[in-house]
Design a protein around this motif. Structure first.
Motif, PDB file in Angstrom:
ATOM      1  N   GLU A 202       0.708  -1.255   0.057  1.00  0.00           N
ATOM      2  CA  GLU A 202       0.004   0.063  -0.014  1.00  0.00           C
ATOM      3  C   GLU A 202       0.811   1.451  -0.026  1.00  0.00           C
ATOM      4  OE1 GLU A 202      -2.958   0.358  -0.412  1.00  0.00           O
ATOM      5  OE2 GLU A 202      -4.071  -1.685  -0.302  1.00  0.00           O
ATOM      6  N   ALA A 203       2.013   1.198   0.789  1.00  0.00           N
ATOM      7  CA  ALA A 203       2.886   2.386   0.976  1.00  0.00           C
ATOM      8  C   ALA A 203       3.388   2.632  -0.523  1.00  0.00           C
ATOM      9  CB  ALA A 203       3.638   2.097   1.990  1.00  0.00           C
ATOM     10  N   SER A 204       3.818   1.620  -1.228  1.00  0.00           N
ATOM     11  CA  SER A 204       4.439   2.004  -2.480  1.00  0.00           C
ATOM     12  C   SER A 204       3.408   2.399  -3.426  1.00  0.00           C
ATOM     13  CB  SER A 204       4.954   0.364  -2.969  1.00  0.00           C
ATOM     14  OG  SER A 204       3.912  -0.441  -3.406  1.00  0.00           O
ATOM     15  N   GLN A 205       1.990   2.245  -3.220  1.00  0.00           N
ATOM     16  CA  GLN A 205       1.116   3.013  -4.179  1.00  0.00           C
ATOM     17  C   GLN A 205       0.686   3.995  -3.822  1.00  0.00           C
ATOM     18  OE1 GLN A 205      -1.813  -0.221  -4.257  1.00  0.00           O
ATOM     19  NE2 GLN A 205      -0.485  -1.711  -5.248  1.00  0.00           N
ATOM     20  N   ASP A 206       1.209   4.595  -2.726  1.00  0.00           N
ATOM     21  CA  ASP A 206       0.902   5.951  -2.075  1.00  0.00           C
ATOM     22  C   ASP A 206       1.758   7.069  -3.000  1.00  0.00           C
ATOM     23  OD1 ASP A 206      -0.305   7.585   0.407  1.00  0.00           O
ATOM     24  OD2 ASP A 206       1.539   8.557  -0.155  1.00  0.00           O
ATOM     25  N   ARG A 207       1.252   8.173  -3.504  1.00  0.00           N
ATOM     26  CA  ARG A 207       1.890   9.132  -4.381  1.00  0.00           C
ATOM     27  C   ARG A 207       3.104   9.615  -3.500  1.00  0.00           C
ATOM     28  NH1 ARG A 207      -1.700  13.456  -7.223  1.00  0.00           N
ATOM     29  NH2 ARG A 207       0.426  13.866  -8.147  1.00  0.00           N
ATOM     30  N   GLY A 208       3.167   9.853  -2.248  1.00  0.00           N
ATOM     31  CA  GLY A 208       4.293  10.139  -1.478  1.00  0.00           C
ATOM     32  C   GLY A 208       4.933   9.090  -1.086  1.00  0.00           C
ATOM     33  N   THR A 224      -1.986   4.969   5.031  1.00  0.00           N
ATOM     34  CA  THR A 224      -1.140   5.147   3.791  1.00  0.00           C
ATOM     35  C   THR A 224      -2.202   4.951   2.684  1.00  0.00           C
ATOM     36  OG1 THR A 224       0.843   4.414   2.631  1.00  0.00           O
ATOM     37  CG2 THR A 224      -0.659   2.826   3.784  1.00  0.00           C
ATOM     38  N   ASN A 225      -1.700   5.453   1.461  1.00  0.00           N
ATOM     39  CA  ASN A 225      -2.551   5.333   0.172  1.00  0.00           C
ATOM     40  C   ASN A 225      -4.218   5.591   0.531  1.00  0.00           C
ATOM     41  OD1 ASN A 225      -2.720   4.809  -2.619  1.00  0.00           O
ATOM     42  ND2 ASN A 225      -3.069   2.498  -2.146  1.00  0.00           N
ATOM     43  N   GLY A 226      -4.421   6.293   1.102  1.00  0.00           N
ATOM     44  CA  GLY A 226      -5.758   6.822   1.570  1.00  0.00           C
ATOM     45  C   GLY A 226      -6.475   5.796   2.360  1.00  0.00           C
ATOM     46  N   LYS A 227      -6.048   5.072   3.035  1.00  0.00           N
ATOM     47  CA  LYS A 227      -6.421   3.893   3.792  1.00  0.00           C
ATOM     48  C   LYS A 227      -5.892   3.962   5.049  1.00  0.00           C
ATOM     49  CE  LYS A 227      -6.750   0.839  -0.388  1.00  0.00           C
ATOM     50  NZ  LYS A 227      -6.500  -0.332  -0.810  1.00  0.00           N
ATOM     51  N   ASP A 228      -6.781   3.425   6.004  1.00  0.00           N
ATOM     52  CA  ASP A 228      -6.735   3.078   7.430  1.00  0.00           C
ATOM     53  C   ASP A 228      -6.701   1.864   7.441  1.00  0.00           C
ATOM     54  OD1 ASP A 228      -6.229   3.176   9.920  1.00  0.00           O
ATOM     55  OD2 ASP A 228      -7.985   4.019  10.803  1.00  0.00           O
ATOM     56  N   LEU A 229      -5.402   1.375   8.011  1.00  0.00           N
ATOM     57  CA  LEU A 229      -5.304  -0.264   7.976  1.00  0.00           C
ATOM     58  C   LEU A 229      -5.651  -0.738   9.292  1.00  0.00           C
ATOM     59  CD1 LEU A 229      -1.816  -0.798   6.001  1.00  0.00           C
ATOM     60  CD2 LEU A 229      -4.217  -0.698   5.136  1.00  0.00           C
ATOM     61  N   ILE A 230      -5.580  -0.055  10.219  1.00  0.00           N
ATOM     62  CA  ILE A 230      -6.079  -0.572  11.600  1.00  0.00           C
ATOM     63  C   ILE A 230      -7.746  -0.781  11.521  1.00  0.00           C
ATOM     64  CG2 ILE A 230      -6.162  -0.184  14.022  1.00  0.00           C
ATOM     65  CD1 ILE A 230      -3.374   0.808  13.616  1.00  0.00           C
ATOM     66  N   ALA A 231      -8.264  -1.817  11.769  1.00  0.00           N
ATOM     67  CA  ALA A 231      -9.690  -1.888  11.388  1.00  0.00           C
ATOM     68  C   ALA A 231     -10.687  -1.845  12.461  1.00  0.00           C
ATOM     69  CB  ALA A 231      -9.840  -3.550  11.018  1.00  0.00           C
ATOM     70  N   SER A 232      -9.838  -1.960  13.773  1.00  0.00           N
ATOM     71  CA  SER A 232     -10.767  -1.489  15.052  1.00  0.00           C
ATOM     72  C   SER A 232      -9.766  -0.987  15.886  1.00  0.00           C
ATOM     73  CB  SER A 232     -11.267  -2.721  15.701  1.00  0.00           C
ATOM     74  OG  SER A 232     -10.020  -3.848  16.178  1.00  0.00           O
ATOM     75  N   ASN A 233     -10.185  -0.433  17.209  1.00  0.00           N
ATOM     76  CA  ASN A 233      -9.294   0.141  18.408  1.00  0.00           C
ATOM     77  C   ASN A 233      -8.911  -0.849  19.281  1.00  0.00           C
ATOM     78  OD1 ASN A 233      -9.129   2.881  17.211  1.00  0.00           O
ATOM     79  ND2 ASN A 233     -11.333   3.104  17.754  1.00  0.00           N
ATOM     80  N   GLU A 234      -9.111  -2.482  18.984  1.00  0.00           N
ATOM     81  CA  GLU A 234      -8.726  -3.234  19.973  1.00  0.00           C
ATOM     82  C   GLU A 234      -7.227  -3.387  20.129  1.00  0.00           C
ATOM     83  OE1 GLU A 234     -10.378  -6.865  19.101  1.00  0.00           O
ATOM     84  OE2 GLU A 234     -12.343  -6.441  19.416  1.00  0.00           O
ATOM     85  N   ARG A 235      -6.632  -3.329  21.141  1.00  0.00           N
ATOM     86  CA  ARG A 235      -5.083  -3.260  21.424  1.00  0.00           C
ATOM     87  C   ARG A 235      -4.472  -4.588  20.570  1.00  0.00           C
ATOM     88  NH1 ARG A 235      -0.892  -0.596  21.022  1.00  0.00           N
ATOM     89  NH2 ARG A 235       0.771  -1.823  21.383  1.00  0.00           N
ATOM     90  N   ARG A 236      -5.148  -5.677  20.696  1.00  0.00           N
ATOM     91  CA  ARG A 236      -4.552  -6.802  19.755  1.00  0.00           C
ATOM     92  C   ARG A 236      -4.387  -6.319  18.270  1.00  0.00           C
ATOM     93  NH1 ARG A 236      -4.125 -12.249  20.296  1.00  0.00           N
ATOM     94  NH2 ARG A 236      -5.313 -12.020  22.362  1.00  0.00           N
ATOM     95  N   GLU A 237      -5.365  -5.722  17.665  1.00  0.00           N
ATOM     96  CA  GLU A 237      -5.382  -5.230  16.182  1.00  0.00           C
ATOM     97  C   GLU A 237      -4.110  -4.094  16.081  1.00  0.00           C
ATOM     98  OE1 GLU A 237      -6.645  -5.044  12.106  1.00  0.00           O
ATOM     99  OE2 GLU A 237      -6.889  -6.644  13.739  1.00  0.00           O
ATOM    100  N   ILE A 238      -4.090  -3.326  17.083  1.00  0.00           N
ATOM    101  CA  ILE A 238      -3.120  -2.164  16.682  1.00  0.00           C
ATOM    102  C   ILE A 238      -1.502  -2.892  16.793  1.00  0.00           C
ATOM    103  CG2 ILE A 238      -2.238  -0.034  17.875  1.00  0.00           C
ATOM    104  CD1 ILE A 238      -5.016   0.594  18.877  1.00  0.00           C
ATOM    105  N   ALA A 239      -1.561  -3.761  18.056  1.00  0.00           N
ATOM    106  CA  ALA A 239      -0.305  -4.185  18.324  1.00  0.00           C
ATOM    107  C   ALA A 239       0.054  -4.976  16.735  1.00  0.00           C
ATOM    108  CB  ALA A 239      -0.233  -5.258  19.307  1.00  0.00           C
TER     109      ALA A 239
END
Length: 279
Positions: A202-208, A224-239
Protein backbone atom coordinates in the motif's frame (compact mmCIF):
# COMPACT_ATOMS: atom_id res chain seq x y z
CA UNK A 1 39.55 -0.35 -12.25
CA UNK A 2 38.44 -0.76 -15.86
CA UNK A 3 38.64 -4.08 -17.72
CA UNK A 4 37.69 -5.54 -21.09
CA UNK A 5 34.56 -7.72 -21.13
CA UNK A 6 32.17 -9.37 -23.57
CA UNK A 7 28.58 -8.11 -23.32
CA UNK A 8 25.58 -10.40 -23.79
CA UNK A 9 22.04 -9.03 -24.09
CA UNK A 10 19.37 -10.78 -21.98
CA UNK A 11 15.85 -10.38 -23.38
CA UNK A 12 13.00 -10.29 -20.83
CA UNK A 13 9.87 -11.62 -22.59
CA UNK A 14 6.53 -11.61 -20.78
CA UNK A 15 2.91 -10.40 -20.84
CA UNK A 16 1.84 -7.49 -18.66
CA UNK A 17 0.82 -9.42 -15.52
CA UNK A 18 4.33 -10.28 -14.32
CA UNK A 19 5.88 -6.84 -13.79
CA UNK A 20 7.36 -7.98 -10.48
CA UNK A 21 9.13 -10.88 -12.16
CA UNK A 22 10.55 -8.53 -14.79
CA UNK A 23 12.02 -6.44 -11.97
CA UNK A 24 13.42 -9.57 -10.32
CA UNK A 25 15.11 -10.66 -13.57
CA UNK A 26 16.82 -7.28 -13.84
CA UNK A 27 17.93 -7.36 -10.20
CA UNK A 28 19.33 -10.88 -10.53
CA UNK A 29 21.22 -9.98 -13.71
CA UNK A 30 22.73 -6.91 -12.04
CA UNK A 31 23.72 -9.02 -9.04
CA UNK A 32 25.34 -11.60 -11.32
CA UNK A 33 27.39 -8.79 -12.87
CA UNK A 34 28.44 -7.45 -9.47
CA UNK A 35 29.70 -10.87 -8.37
CA UNK A 36 31.08 -12.34 -11.60
CA UNK A 37 31.77 -9.82 -14.37
CA UNK A 38 35.29 -8.79 -13.35
CA UNK A 39 36.57 -12.37 -13.07
CA UNK A 40 34.57 -13.87 -15.93
CA UNK A 41 35.10 -10.89 -18.24
CA UNK A 42 31.40 -11.18 -19.12
CA UNK A 43 28.69 -8.56 -18.63
CA UNK A 44 24.97 -9.37 -18.92
CA UNK A 45 22.71 -6.53 -20.05
CA UNK A 46 18.97 -6.90 -19.29
CA UNK A 47 16.90 -5.81 -22.29
CA UNK A 48 13.16 -5.19 -22.67
CA UNK A 49 10.82 -3.48 -25.07
CA UNK A 50 10.03 -0.75 -22.52
CA UNK A 51 13.67 0.36 -22.34
CA UNK A 52 15.21 -0.58 -25.68
CA UNK A 53 12.59 0.24 -28.33
CA UNK A 54 11.65 3.48 -30.06
CA UNK A 55 8.66 4.60 -32.20
CA UNK A 56 8.79 3.51 -35.84
CA UNK A 57 6.36 3.25 -38.75
CA UNK A 58 6.12 0.85 -41.68
CA UNK A 59 5.53 -2.60 -40.16
CA UNK A 60 3.45 -4.37 -37.47
CA UNK A 61 4.49 -3.43 -33.95
CA UNK A 62 5.81 -6.89 -33.06
CA UNK A 63 7.91 -7.03 -36.23
CA UNK A 64 9.49 -3.70 -35.31
CA UNK A 65 10.13 -4.88 -31.75
CA UNK A 66 11.76 -8.04 -33.08
CA UNK A 67 14.08 -5.99 -35.28
CA UNK A 68 14.92 -3.36 -32.66
CA UNK A 69 15.22 -5.57 -29.59
CA UNK A 70 14.88 -9.34 -30.01
CA UNK A 71 17.33 -9.80 -32.90
CA UNK A 72 20.10 -8.20 -30.84
CA UNK A 73 19.65 -10.47 -27.83
CA UNK A 74 21.67 -13.55 -26.93
CA UNK A 75 19.67 -15.10 -24.06
CA UNK A 76 15.89 -14.91 -23.56
CA UNK A 77 14.05 -15.22 -20.23
CA UNK A 78 10.31 -15.83 -20.67
CA UNK A 79 7.86 -15.57 -17.76
CA UNK A 80 4.11 -16.30 -17.64
CA UNK A 81 1.40 -16.24 -14.96
CA UNK A 82 -2.27 -15.79 -16.01
CA UNK A 83 -1.90 -14.09 -19.39
CA UNK A 84 -0.36 -15.04 -22.70
CA UNK A 85 -0.69 -11.62 -24.32
CA UNK A 86 -2.05 -10.09 -27.53
CA UNK A 87 -2.08 -12.26 -30.69
CA UNK A 88 0.20 -11.40 -33.59
CA UNK A 89 -0.09 -12.31 -37.27
CA UNK A 90 1.84 -15.54 -36.79
CA UNK A 91 1.69 -16.53 -33.11
CA UNK A 92 -0.53 -16.75 -30.03
CA UNK A 93 0.99 -13.52 -28.68
CA UNK A 94 3.90 -11.15 -28.99
CA UNK A 95 5.68 -12.88 -26.12
CA UNK A 96 5.22 -16.30 -27.75
CA UNK A 97 6.52 -14.90 -31.05
CA UNK A 98 9.63 -13.56 -29.31
CA UNK A 99 10.26 -16.97 -27.75
CA UNK A 100 9.70 -18.92 -30.97
CA UNK A 101 11.81 -16.55 -33.09
CA UNK A 102 14.61 -16.62 -30.55
CA UNK A 103 14.62 -20.42 -30.44
CA UNK A 104 14.48 -20.62 -34.23
CA UNK A 105 17.65 -18.54 -34.36
CA UNK A 106 19.41 -21.22 -32.31
CA UNK A 107 19.75 -19.09 -29.18
CA UNK A 108 19.11 -20.28 -25.59
CA UNK A 109 15.84 -19.49 -23.83
CA UNK A 110 14.85 -19.96 -20.17
CA UNK A 111 11.11 -20.37 -19.63
CA UNK A 112 9.21 -19.93 -16.34
CA UNK A 113 5.54 -20.44 -15.43
CA UNK A 114 4.05 -19.05 -12.22
CA UNK A 115 1.71 -21.19 -10.13
CA UNK A 116 0.97 -18.40 -7.64
CA UNK A 117 -2.66 -18.27 -6.48
CA UNK A 118 -4.97 -15.77 -8.14
CA UNK A 119 -8.51 -14.52 -7.57
CA UNK A 120 -10.45 -16.16 -10.39
CA UNK A 121 -12.71 -13.14 -10.93
CA UNK A 122 -9.69 -10.99 -11.81
CA UNK A 123 -8.41 -13.09 -14.73
CA UNK A 124 -9.43 -13.42 -18.37
CA UNK A 125 -10.28 -17.09 -18.85
CA UNK A 126 -9.58 -16.90 -22.59
CA UNK A 127 -6.05 -15.76 -21.75
CA UNK A 128 -5.71 -18.54 -19.19
CA UNK A 129 -6.88 -21.22 -21.63
CA UNK A 130 -4.59 -20.03 -24.43
CA UNK A 131 -1.69 -19.97 -21.97
CA UNK A 132 -2.49 -23.54 -20.91
CA UNK A 133 -2.40 -24.62 -24.56
CA UNK A 134 0.99 -22.97 -25.07
CA UNK A 135 2.37 -24.52 -21.87
CA UNK A 136 1.17 -27.95 -23.01
CA UNK A 137 2.93 -27.46 -26.34
CA UNK A 138 6.18 -26.76 -24.48
CA UNK A 139 6.10 -30.01 -22.50
CA UNK A 140 7.36 -32.16 -25.36
CA UNK A 141 9.98 -29.73 -26.67
CA UNK A 142 11.49 -27.98 -23.69
CA UNK A 143 12.51 -28.10 -20.05
CA UNK A 144 10.74 -25.25 -18.27
CA UNK A 145 10.57 -24.22 -14.62
CA UNK A 146 7.63 -23.41 -12.33
CA UNK A 147 7.50 -21.37 -9.12
CA UNK A 148 4.84 -20.47 -6.55
CA UNK A 149 6.21 -17.24 -5.05
CA UNK A 150 8.37 -14.30 -6.04
CA UNK A 151 10.99 -15.40 -3.53
CA UNK A 152 11.17 -18.85 -5.08
CA UNK A 153 11.40 -17.35 -8.57
CA UNK A 154 14.33 -15.15 -7.52
CA UNK A 155 16.18 -18.05 -5.89
CA UNK A 156 15.63 -20.39 -8.84
CA UNK A 157 16.50 -17.85 -11.51
CA UNK A 158 19.64 -16.70 -9.67
CA UNK A 159 20.96 -20.25 -9.48
CA UNK A 160 19.86 -21.27 -12.96
CA UNK A 161 21.28 -18.15 -14.60
CA UNK A 162 24.68 -19.09 -13.17
CA UNK A 163 24.32 -22.61 -14.54
CA UNK A 164 23.38 -21.29 -17.96
CA UNK A 165 26.31 -18.88 -18.16
CA UNK A 166 28.72 -21.49 -16.77
CA UNK A 167 27.65 -24.30 -19.11
CA UNK A 168 26.36 -22.87 -22.39
CA UNK A 169 29.02 -22.64 -25.08
CA UNK A 170 27.85 -19.17 -26.15
CA UNK A 171 29.17 -17.68 -22.90
CA UNK A 172 32.58 -19.37 -23.00
CA UNK A 173 34.89 -16.46 -23.77
CA UNK A 174 38.61 -16.88 -24.32
CA UNK A 175 40.51 -17.98 -21.23
CA UNK A 176 37.46 -19.01 -19.20
CA UNK A 177 35.93 -22.47 -18.91
CA UNK A 178 32.49 -23.40 -17.64
CA UNK A 179 33.68 -24.75 -14.29
CA UNK A 180 32.80 -21.71 -12.16
CA UNK A 181 31.00 -22.67 -8.94
CA UNK A 182 27.34 -21.80 -8.37
CA UNK A 183 26.88 -19.51 -5.34
CA UNK A 184 23.80 -18.42 -3.45
CA UNK A 185 22.27 -14.98 -3.87
CA UNK A 186 23.59 -12.47 -1.36
CA UNK A 187 20.40 -10.41 -1.34
CA UNK A 188 17.44 -12.68 -0.52
CA UNK A 189 13.97 -11.25 -0.24
CA UNK A 190 13.21 -10.40 3.41
CA UNK A 191 10.76 -12.60 5.30
CA UNK A 192 7.73 -10.45 6.12
CA UNK A 193 4.42 -11.13 7.83
CA UNK A 194 1.26 -10.80 5.77
CA UNK A 195 0.45 -7.48 7.50
CA UNK A 196 3.92 -6.12 6.70
CA UNK A 197 3.52 -7.17 3.07
CA UNK A 198 0.14 -5.43 2.84
CA UNK A 199 1.51 -2.28 4.47
CA UNK A 200 4.56 -2.14 2.20
CA UNK A 201 2.47 -2.75 -0.93
CA UNK A 202 0.00 0.00 0.00
CA UNK A 203 2.82 2.43 0.83
CA UNK A 204 4.43 1.79 -2.56
CA UNK A 205 1.17 2.85 -4.21
CA UNK A 206 0.86 6.04 -2.13
CA UNK A 207 1.83 9.09 -4.22
CA UNK A 208 4.15 10.34 -1.51
CA UNK A 209 5.29 6.90 -0.41
CA UNK A 210 4.40 7.80 3.17
CA UNK A 211 2.92 5.99 6.18
CA UNK A 212 1.29 7.89 9.04
CA UNK A 213 1.02 6.32 12.51
CA UNK A 214 -1.09 8.48 14.83
CA UNK A 215 -2.02 7.40 18.34
CA UNK A 216 -5.01 8.88 20.21
CA UNK A 217 -6.91 8.21 23.42
CA UNK A 218 -9.20 5.68 21.77
CA UNK A 219 -6.59 3.76 19.80
CA UNK A 220 -4.44 4.44 16.72
CA UNK A 221 -4.53 5.18 12.98
CA UNK A 222 -2.12 3.63 10.47
CA UNK A 223 -2.74 5.40 7.19
CA UNK A 224 -1.20 5.13 3.72
CA UNK A 225 -2.52 5.31 0.17
CA UNK A 226 -5.72 6.87 1.51
CA UNK A 227 -6.52 3.87 3.73
CA UNK A 228 -6.56 3.26 7.48
CA UNK A 229 -5.24 -0.29 7.88
CA UNK A 230 -6.18 -0.65 11.56
CA UNK A 231 -9.70 -2.05 11.45
CA UNK A 232 -10.58 -1.57 15.11
CA UNK A 233 -9.30 0.10 18.27
CA UNK A 234 -8.71 -3.19 20.06
CA UNK A 235 -5.18 -3.37 21.39
CA UNK A 236 -4.56 -6.75 19.73
CA UNK A 237 -5.37 -5.27 16.31
CA UNK A 238 -3.21 -2.20 16.89
CA UNK A 239 -0.26 -4.29 18.09
CA UNK A 240 -0.42 -6.44 14.97
CA UNK A 241 0.02 -3.44 12.66
CA UNK A 242 2.61 -1.78 14.89
CA UNK A 243 4.65 -4.96 14.58
CA UNK A 244 4.22 -4.87 10.79
CA UNK A 245 5.59 -1.33 10.69
CA UNK A 246 8.50 -2.33 12.93
CA UNK A 247 9.33 -5.17 10.54
CA UNK A 248 9.59 -2.74 7.62
CA UNK A 249 11.75 -0.33 9.61
CA UNK A 250 14.09 -3.13 10.77
CA UNK A 251 14.50 -4.34 7.17
CA UNK A 252 15.28 -0.77 5.97
CA UNK A 253 12.23 -0.88 3.71
CA UNK A 254 10.78 2.26 5.33
CA UNK A 255 12.48 5.00 7.33
CA UNK A 256 11.13 7.25 10.09
CA UNK A 257 10.77 10.97 9.37
CA UNK A 258 10.10 13.62 12.02
CA UNK A 259 10.99 13.70 15.69
CA UNK A 260 7.74 12.14 16.96
CA UNK A 261 8.11 8.92 14.98
CA UNK A 262 4.69 9.31 13.41
CA UNK A 263 5.71 9.71 9.75
CA UNK A 264 7.52 7.08 7.69
CA UNK A 265 8.69 6.99 4.06
CA UNK A 266 9.34 4.00 1.84
CA UNK A 267 12.97 3.56 0.75
CA UNK A 268 14.31 2.66 -2.69
CA UNK A 269 14.85 -0.92 -1.52
CA UNK A 270 11.32 -0.84 -0.15
CA UNK A 271 9.94 0.00 -3.60
CA UNK A 272 11.94 -2.84 -5.15
CA UNK A 273 10.68 -5.38 -2.62
CA UNK A 274 7.10 -4.06 -2.95
CA UNK A 275 7.29 -4.68 -6.70
CA UNK A 276 8.09 -8.34 -5.97
CA UNK A 277 5.11 -8.82 -3.64
CA UNK A 278 1.88 -10.32 -4.93
CA UNK A 279 -1.04 -10.16 -2.49
Amino acid sequence: MSYDATTFNVMIASPGDVASERAIVRDVVYEWNAVNSSTRRVVLLPVGWETHSSPEMGAPAQTILNQQVLDRCDLLVGVFWTRIGTPTERHLSGTVEEIEEHISAGKPAMLYFSSQPVVIDTVDMDQVNRLKAFKASCQSRSLYETYDSHGEFKDKFYRQLQLKVNEHRMFQVAGHSGDTAVIESRSPLPALSQEARVLLKEASQDRGGTILLARHMGGAVLQTNGKDLIASNERREIAKWEQALNELVSADLVVARGYKGEMFEITNVGYQVADMIAL
